[in-house]
Design a protein around this motif. Structure first.
Motif, PDB file in Angstrom:
ATOM      1  N   ALA A   1      44.661  51.489  33.500  1.00 39.72           N
ATOM      2  CA  ALA A   1      44.232  50.136  33.144  1.00 39.72           C
ATOM      3  C   ALA A   1      43.202  50.165  32.016  1.00 39.72           C
ATOM      4  CB  ALA A   1      43.639  49.442  34.358  1.00 39.72           C
ATOM      5  N   VAL A   2      43.381  49.256  31.050  1.00 43.14           N
ATOM      6  CA  VAL A   2      42.406  49.051  29.983  1.00 43.14           C
ATOM      7  C   VAL A   2      42.185  47.543  29.849  1.00 43.14           C
ATOM      8  CG1 VAL A   2      42.974  51.167  28.741  1.00 43.14           C
ATOM      9  CG2 VAL A   2      44.171  49.065  28.169  1.00 43.14           C
ATOM     10  N   LYS A   3      41.222  47.166  29.032  1.00 39.82           N
ATOM     11  CA  LYS A   3      40.793  45.771  28.874  1.00 39.82           C
ATOM     12  C   LYS A   3      40.270  45.274  30.214  1.00 39.82           C
ATOM     13  CE  LYS A   3      43.677  44.856  24.894  1.00 39.82           C
ATOM     14  NZ  LYS A   3      44.755  44.099  24.323  1.00 39.82           N
ATOM     15  N   GLU A   4      40.939  44.293  30.845  1.00 43.22           N
ATOM     16  CA  GLU A   4      40.467  43.805  32.139  1.00 43.22           C
ATOM     17  C   GLU A   4      41.096  44.626  33.257  1.00 43.22           C
ATOM     18  OE1 GLU A   4      39.763  39.656  34.602  1.00 43.22           O
ATOM     19  OE2 GLU A   4      40.664  39.596  32.605  1.00 43.22           O
ATOM     20  N   VAL A   5      40.240  45.240  34.073  1.00 47.02           N
ATOM     21  CA  VAL A   5      40.676  46.149  35.135  1.00 47.02           C
ATOM     22  C   VAL A   5      40.586  45.439  36.482  1.00 47.02           C
ATOM     23  CG1 VAL A   5      40.229  48.359  36.260  1.00 47.02           C
ATOM     24  CG2 VAL A   5      39.893  48.127  33.783  1.00 47.02           C
ATOM     25  N   PHE A   6      41.654  45.554  37.264  1.00 45.89           N
ATOM     26  CA  PHE A   6      41.762  44.892  38.557  1.00 45.89           C
ATOM     27  C   PHE A   6      41.775  45.924  39.692  1.00 45.89           C
ATOM     28  CE2 PHE A   6      43.415  41.931  35.545  1.00 45.89           C
ATOM     29  CZ  PHE A   6      43.224  40.664  36.060  1.00 45.89           C
ATOM     30  N   PRO A   7      41.378  45.530  40.903  1.00 42.92           N
ATOM     31  CA  PRO A   7      41.552  46.416  42.052  1.00 42.92           C
ATOM     32  C   PRO A   7      43.012  46.855  42.175  1.00 42.92           C
ATOM     33  CG  PRO A   7      40.190  44.556  42.655  1.00 42.92           C
ATOM     34  CD  PRO A   7      40.711  44.268  41.268  1.00 42.92           C
ATOM     35  N   SER A   8      43.209  48.073  42.620  1.00 41.94           N
ATOM     36  CA  SER A   8      44.507  48.756  42.798  1.00 41.94           C
ATOM     37  C   SER A   8      45.021  49.382  41.508  1.00 41.94           C
ATOM     38  CB  SER A   8      45.592  47.873  43.433  1.00 41.94           C
ATOM     39  OG  SER A   8      46.232  47.058  42.477  1.00 41.94           O
ATOM     40  N   ASN A   9      44.380  49.083  40.357  1.00 41.25           N
ATOM     41  CA  ASN A   9      44.768  49.728  39.098  1.00 41.25           C
ATOM     42  C   ASN A   9      44.368  51.209  39.122  1.00 41.25           C
ATOM     43  OD1 ASN A   9      43.951  46.993  36.781  1.00 41.25           O
ATOM     44  ND2 ASN A   9      45.763  47.329  38.004  1.00 41.25           N
ATOM     45  N   HIS A  10      45.100  52.002  38.342  1.00 42.30           N
ATOM     46  CA  HIS A  10      44.678  53.374  38.068  1.00 42.30           C
ATOM     47  C   HIS A  10      43.641  53.316  36.951  1.00 42.30           C
ATOM     48  CE1 HIS A  10      48.411  54.388  40.239  1.00 42.30           C
ATOM     49  NE2 HIS A  10      47.697  55.440  40.610  1.00 42.30           N
ATOM     50  N   VAL A  11      42.517  53.990  37.178  1.00 38.48           N
ATOM     51  CA  VAL A  11      41.374  53.870  36.272  1.00 38.48           C
ATOM     52  C   VAL A  11      40.827  55.247  35.904  1.00 38.48           C
ATOM     53  CG1 VAL A  11      40.755  51.614  37.228  1.00 38.48           C
ATOM     54  CG2 VAL A  11      39.696  53.684  38.172  1.00 38.48           C
TER      55      VAL A  11
ATOM     56  N   ARG B   1      42.752  55.734  41.689  1.00 38.58           N
ATOM     57  CA  ARG B   1      43.232  54.373  41.942  1.00 38.58           C
ATOM     58  C   ARG B   1      42.081  53.610  42.582  1.00 38.58           C
ATOM     59  NH1 ARG B   1      45.548  51.817  46.313  1.00 38.58           N
ATOM     60  NH2 ARG B   1      46.979  50.130  45.819  1.00 38.58           N
ATOM     61  N   TRP B   2      41.707  52.476  41.965  1.00 32.74           N
ATOM     62  CA  TRP B   2      40.539  51.736  42.427  1.00 32.74           C
ATOM     63  C   TRP B   2      40.849  51.011  43.730  1.00 32.74           C
ATOM     64  CZ3 TRP B   2      38.273  46.789  39.801  1.00 32.74           C
ATOM     65  CH2 TRP B   2      37.095  46.421  40.466  1.00 32.74           C
TER      66      TRP B   2
ATOM     67  N   LYS C   1      47.881  46.427  56.741  1.00 37.56           N
ATOM     68  CA  LYS C   1      48.795  46.470  55.605  1.00 37.56           C
ATOM     69  C   LYS C   1      48.309  45.515  54.510  1.00 37.56           C
ATOM     70  CE  LYS C   1      53.609  46.203  54.329  1.00 37.56           C
ATOM     71  NZ  LYS C   1      54.983  45.929  54.746  1.00 37.56           N
ATOM     72  N   GLY C   2      48.237  46.028  53.287  1.00 39.08           N
ATOM     73  CA  GLY C   2      47.813  45.209  52.152  1.00 39.08           C
ATOM     74  C   GLY C   2      46.306  45.118  51.967  1.00 39.08           C
ATOM     75  N   GLN C   3      45.538  45.636  52.930  1.00 42.79           N
ATOM     76  CA  GLN C   3      44.074  45.586  52.813  1.00 42.79           C
ATOM     77  C   GLN C   3      43.600  46.641  51.816  1.00 42.79           C
ATOM     78  OE1 GLN C   3      41.867  46.973  56.227  1.00 42.79           O
ATOM     79  NE2 GLN C   3      40.149  45.610  55.790  1.00 42.79           N
ATOM     80  N   LEU C   4      42.688  46.240  50.933  1.00 42.37           N
ATOM     81  CA  LEU C   4      42.151  47.155  49.936  1.00 42.37           C
ATOM     82  C   LEU C   4      40.637  46.975  49.879  1.00 42.37           C
ATOM     83  CD1 LEU C   4      43.332  49.195  47.836  1.00 42.37           C
ATOM     84  CD2 LEU C   4      43.071  47.381  46.141  1.00 42.37           C
ATOM     85  N   MET C   5      39.895  48.056  50.127  1.00 44.15           N
ATOM     86  CA  MET C   5      38.438  48.025  50.063  1.00 44.15           C
ATOM     87  C   MET C   5      38.020  48.569  48.709  1.00 44.15           C
ATOM     88  SD  MET C   5      37.738  49.488  53.894  1.00 44.15           S
ATOM     89  CE  MET C   5      39.104  50.638  53.825  1.00 44.15           C
TER      90      MET C   5
ATOM     91  N   GLU D   1      47.174  60.525  46.972  1.00 44.69           N
ATOM     92  CA  GLU D   1      46.614  59.758  45.868  1.00 44.69           C
ATOM     93  C   GLU D   1      45.092  59.799  45.962  1.00 44.69           C
ATOM     94  OE1 GLU D   1      47.870  56.002  43.373  1.00 44.69           O
ATOM     95  OE2 GLU D   1      47.801  55.566  45.511  1.00 44.69           O
ATOM     96  N   THR D   2      44.430  59.844  44.808  1.00 48.69           N
ATOM     97  CA  THR D   2      42.973  59.816  44.777  1.00 48.69           C
ATOM     98  C   THR D   2      42.525  58.364  44.637  1.00 48.69           C
ATOM     99  OG1 THR D   2      42.961  61.981  43.712  1.00 48.69           O
ATOM    100  CG2 THR D   2      40.920  60.730  43.639  1.00 48.69           C
ATOM    101  N   GLU D   3      41.823  57.876  45.661  1.00 50.60           N
ATOM    102  CA  GLU D   3      41.357  56.489  45.696  1.00 50.60           C
ATOM    103  C   GLU D   3      39.843  56.457  45.476  1.00 50.60           C
ATOM    104  OE1 GLU D   3      44.448  54.762  49.032  1.00 50.60           O
ATOM    105  OE2 GLU D   3      42.493  55.467  49.705  1.00 50.60           O
ATOM    106  N   SER D   4      39.366  55.421  44.801  1.00 52.96           N
ATOM    107  CA  SER D   4      37.943  55.346  44.464  1.00 52.96           C
ATOM    108  C   SER D   4      37.334  54.000  44.850  1.00 52.96           C
ATOM    109  CB  SER D   4      37.750  55.603  42.966  1.00 52.96           C
ATOM    110  OG  SER D   4      38.537  54.713  42.200  1.00 52.96           O
ATOM    111  N   ILE D   5      36.022  54.019  44.999  1.00 48.73           N
ATOM    112  CA  ILE D   5      35.231  52.850  45.413  1.00 48.73           C
ATOM    113  C   ILE D   5      34.033  52.705  44.472  1.00 48.73           C
ATOM    114  CG2 ILE D   5      33.561  52.107  47.174  1.00 48.73           C
ATOM    115  CD1 ILE D   5      36.052  51.622  48.480  1.00 48.73           C
ATOM    116  N   ILE D   6      33.690  51.473  44.129  1.00 49.14           N
ATOM    117  CA  ILE D   6      32.467  51.183  43.368  1.00 49.14           C
ATOM    118  C   ILE D   6      31.383  50.752  44.350  1.00 49.14           C
ATOM    119  CG2 ILE D   6      31.389  49.576  41.739  1.00 49.14           C
ATOM    120  CD1 ILE D   6      34.052  49.493  40.222  1.00 49.14           C
ATOM    121  N   MET D   7      30.188  51.299  44.183  1.00 52.51           N
ATOM    122  CA  MET D   7      29.081  50.940  45.055  1.00 52.51           C
ATOM    123  C   MET D   7      28.340  49.717  44.524  1.00 52.51           C
ATOM    124  SD  MET D   7      27.647  54.515  46.429  1.00 52.51           S
ATOM    125  CE  MET D   7      26.864  53.563  47.728  1.00 52.51           C
TER     126      MET D   7
END
Length: 196
Positions: free
Chosen positions: A33-43, A60-61, A68-72, A138-144
Motif C-alpha cells: 500500500a502507498v498513498k492512503e494506507v488502510f487496515p489489512s493492507n500490506h505495508v 500486513r497491518w 471471523k472478519g475481526q481485525l485488531m 503471514e506476518t501481521e503488525s499492530i500500531i501502538m
C-alpha cells in the motif's frame, strides 16, 4: 485510532524503503500500500535483521481477531503487556511503521492529516507476529497508541506512539527502553485539512 495513514512516495526516504521490499513483494504477488494506507493492507515496516541492521520488510497491518472478519489494528500503550493477544509480540517482535502522516476525522467529519513539524517522514511504534493462515504463514503488525498531546487532543482521545528516528534501534532491540518509551511525551504535530 490510528485507523489510516499516508505513505507518500514523493519522500525519498519512503521511496527507498519501498524499492527495497518491492522485489520480495513481486515474488510473492503482494501489493504494498502507498498513498492512503488502510487496515489489512500490506505495508512497509522496519525491523532488525540477523546482522543487527534496521531494514524494511513487509507486514500486513492488523492482527486477525477471534471472530471471523475481526481485525485488531491498534494496541494501547497503557495495557499492551496485560493483553494476552499482544504481550508476547510486544516483548519479542517490535517494529516501526515509517510514514508521511496519519488521518483523523473531526466532529464535522472533515478528514485531517497529521504530519511532523521536522521532517516529511516520521515513525510509529508497533509490533508484529507470525500468524498461521490457510495458505501458510503471514506476518501481521499492530500500531501502538497513547494519550494525545495538545496537537491531537482537540480531535481524538488517542494518538499513535511516535518513535524518534534516533531511537528506532533501541525501540526494536531493548525491551526496557520500549517499556519506558510507552509513557514518553509525544512531539507536536501539524494538522492539515484534506479533501475527502
Amino acid at each position: 485510532m490510528c485507523g489510516r495513514y499516508s505513505f507518500d512516495l514523493s519522500s525519498e526516504e519512503l521511496k527507498n524503503y519501498y524499492e527495497q521490499v518491492t522485489p520480495n513483494a513481486t515474488k510473492k504477488n503482494i501489493r504494498i500500500a502507498v498513498k492512503e494506507v488502510f487496515p489489512s493492507n500490506h505495508v512497509v515496516t522496519l525491523g532488525i535483521n540477523q546482522e543487527s541492521k534496521i531494514v524494511p520488510g513487509i507486514t500486513r497491518w492488523g492482527f486477525q481477531g477471534f471472530k471471523k472478519g475481526q481485525l485488531m489494528i491498534n494496541a494501547r500503550a497503557e495495557t499492551v503487556e496485560e493483553k494476552k493477544t499482544f504481550s508476547k509480540a510486544f516483548r519479542e517482535n517490535r517494529c516501526v511503521f515509517p510514514l508521511s502522516g496519519f488521518y483523523e476525522w473531526d466532529s464535522e467529519k472533515r478528514k485531517l492529516l497529521f504530519t511532523s513539524r521536522e521532517s516529511d517522514v516520521f515513525y510509529l511504534g508497533g509490533f508484529y507476529r507470525i500468524h498461521k493462515t490457510g495458505a501458510g504463514f503471514e506476518t501481521e503488525s499492530i500500531i501502538m497508541t497513547t494519550k494525545p498531546n495538545e496537537s491531537v487532543s482537540p480531535i481524538h482521545d488517542r494518538m499513535p506512539l511516535i518513535i524518534q528516528k534516533d531511537h528506532i534501534k533501541e525501540w526494536i532491540t531493548d525491551l526496557d527502553f520500549a517499556r519506558n518509551y510507552l509513557t514518553a511525551g509525544m512531539p507536536e504535530l501539524i494538522r492539515v485539512s484534506t479533501k475527502i
